[in-house]
Design an enzyme around this catalytic site. Structure first.
Site, PDB file in Angstrom:
ATOM      1  N   PHE A 183       0.860  -1.177   0.000  1.00  0.00           N
ATOM      2  CA  PHE A 183       0.000   0.000   0.000  1.00  0.00           C
ATOM      3  C   PHE A 183       0.899   1.229   0.000  1.00  0.00           C
ATOM      4  O   PHE A 183       1.568   1.521   0.993  1.00  0.00           O
ATOM      5  CB  PHE A 183      -0.943   0.055   1.205  1.00  0.00           C
ATOM      6  CG  PHE A 183      -1.856   1.247   1.139  1.00  0.00           C
ATOM      7  CD1 PHE A 183      -2.999   1.204   0.369  1.00  0.00           C
ATOM      8  CD2 PHE A 183      -1.555   2.420   1.806  1.00  0.00           C
ATOM      9  CE1 PHE A 183      -3.840   2.315   0.258  1.00  0.00           C
ATOM     10  CE2 PHE A 183      -2.374   3.538   1.711  1.00  0.00           C
ATOM     11  CZ  PHE A 183      -3.525   3.476   0.936  1.00  0.00           C
ATOM     12  N   LYS A 191       2.941  11.257   7.000  1.00  0.00           N
ATOM     13  CA  LYS A 191       2.106  11.054   8.177  1.00  0.00           C
ATOM     14  C   LYS A 191       2.646  11.750   9.428  1.00  0.00           C
ATOM     15  O   LYS A 191       2.401  12.924   9.637  1.00  0.00           O
ATOM     16  CB  LYS A 191       1.871   9.563   8.396  1.00  0.00           C
ATOM     17  CG  LYS A 191       1.029   8.938   7.289  1.00  0.00           C
ATOM     18  CD  LYS A 191       0.456   7.622   7.668  1.00  0.00           C
ATOM     19  CE  LYS A 191      -0.308   6.978   6.522  1.00  0.00           C
ATOM     20  NZ  LYS A 191      -1.501   7.713   6.080  1.00  0.00           N
ATOM     21  N   ASP A 204       9.580   2.887   1.745  1.00  0.00           N
ATOM     22  CA  ASP A 204       8.392   3.657   2.082  1.00  0.00           C
ATOM     23  C   ASP A 204       8.162   3.517   3.583  1.00  0.00           C
ATOM     24  O   ASP A 204       7.600   2.537   4.056  1.00  0.00           O
ATOM     25  CB  ASP A 204       7.189   3.125   1.292  1.00  0.00           C
ATOM     26  CG  ASP A 204       5.888   3.870   1.611  1.00  0.00           C
ATOM     27  OD1 ASP A 204       5.853   4.588   2.633  1.00  0.00           O
ATOM     28  OD2 ASP A 204       4.916   3.704   0.863  1.00  0.00           O
TER      29      ASP A 204
END
Length: 401
Positions: A141, A255, A226
């Site tokens: 994801f 984030k 990531d």
């Protein structure tokens, strides 16, 4: 109708149904707790998918944002501003690298990493034009933009959004042999999550990340990590890659970098990699804006002390010890994760992940399901042990352990 029902009905009537939220309407939040419009309190064990590592309304971050709001919030990259240099320098130093390319959302940062790897492949490695390939892992994801879903194996993310962007090779996560077979002379990068978050907090087999690092060095390929969800303290280290002593060629961050206040993301690499860009070739009006930099600078200052990484490691050891008991009792079939991050596969006889999340909601605990049977636990790193114990007690009650 209650205030909650009225607001949910209005949201359902006037917003696109691209999410399926739990039936709670949050009004205020502080630390690890949120309060809804009816005044009910809930323990947040999701932390905005790690965007809220430092808790809701963290005073240091709020004050940094407030001070910057009164000075300047946006210049665009048409001009320099007085927080930009410090942000880039301090983030580069935290990563042990030389340059930063700031963006806003995680998906933007992944897109930026893809563009960077391709341009590096053509300009530095010498891959023939339009032949660059990037190897990714199944069940990944990395976002939901058109290019990113082109290398997703999630049917819901891909369906009805084609045609898809070419140039990607998908191999099983954790399979070094498959990775080795997929890397060719035209491969410019391997893009991986060191722990797959949306897949259910999947930790790769021991030795996998070092093997990928060795392979990418051997084949002159960029290793892109990531760490949007796994980085910045979540797993008990600054970066999840550190658990196996791996340093990638490029970090993709987001984030928690914005402290749950503003969206902040970045690609971080050495000058040989990010130095391929020239003016006009990539950009963002809001990327690296003064407000984002001010908040992110305070995040970096908090991370430099190491206290949040240590807290995640210590409370994470307690969390995983407690969850192991649920597996032994049969209520949970699998537990995965590191630090204050766990994925639990619920025994089918006890309901789906969504059903368990709804039952926890009734008991004042907020979690999120994924892939049918799995729930994720990722509390803010500021959570107290007492509150974490209480949340786990509610989980045991819901599962009947």
């Amino acid at each position: 109708m209650s205030a909650t029902e009225t607001l949910i009905a209005a949201a359902e009537a006037h917003s696109a149904h691209n999410y399926h939220p739990l039936p709670v309407v949050v009004a205020t939040a502080e630390g690890a707790w949120m309060t809804d419009v009816e005044g009910r309190r809930y323990l947040d064990l999701l932390a905005g998918y790690s965007a809220l590592n430092f808790g809701h309304g963290n005073r240091r971050l709020v004050e940094a944002a407030r001070a910057q709001l009164e000075r300047v919030t946006l210049t665009s990259r048409a001009f320099y501003h007085d927080r930009f240099a410090a942000f880039c320098q301090e983030l580069a130093e935290l990563c042990g690298m030389e340059m930063v390319l700031p963006m806003n959302t995680g998906a933007e940062a992944v897109e930026t990493a893809v563009k960077t790897a391709r341009k590096w492949g053509y300009r530095v490695k010498g891959v023939p034009w339009e032949m660059a390939k990037i190897v990714v892992a199944a069940d990944n994801f990395h976002g939901r933009t058109t290019t990113v879903i082109s290398f997703s194996t999630d049917r819901e993310a891909r369906a009805d959004f084609g045609p898809y962007t070419p140039g990607f090779e998908i191999v099983p996560y954790g399979d070094v042999a498959a990775m080795r077979s997929a890397v060719t002379e035209n491969t410019v990068a391997v893009l991986l999550e060191p722990i797959q978050g949306e897949a259910g907090v999947v930790v790769p087999p021991e030795g996998y990340l070092p093997a990928v690092r060795e392979l990418t060095r051997e084949r002159e390929v960029l290793f892109v990590a990531d760490e949007i969800q796994s980085g910045l303290g979540r797993t008990g280290r600054t970066f999840a890659c550190e658990h196996e002593g791996v340093v990638p060629d490029m970090y993709v961050l987001g984030k928690a970098l914005g402290g749950g206040i503003v969206p902040v993301s970045a690609v971080v690499a050495d000058a040989e990699v990010l130095g391929v860009f020239r003016p006009g070739e990539h950009g963002s009006t809001f990327g690296g804006n003064p407000l984002a930099c001010a908040v992110a600078l305070e995040v970096l200052a908090m991370l430099r002390t190491g206290e949040f990484q240590e807290r995640s490691a210590e409370l994470g050891a307690f969390l995983h010890g407690e969850l192991a008991g649920l597996k032994e009792s049969g209520q949970v079939t699998q537990v995965r994760g590191r630090g204050l991050w766990a994925g639990l596969d619920i025994a089918p006889s006890l309901g789906t992940g969504r059903e368990v999340a709804e039952r926890l909601l009734e008991r004042g605990v907020l979690v999120k399901d994924t892939h049918g049977s799995t729930i994720r636990v990722a509390p803010p790193l500021v959570i107290s042990r007492k509150d974490l114990e209480w949340g786990l007690e509610q989980l045991r009650t819901v599962l009947g352990a």
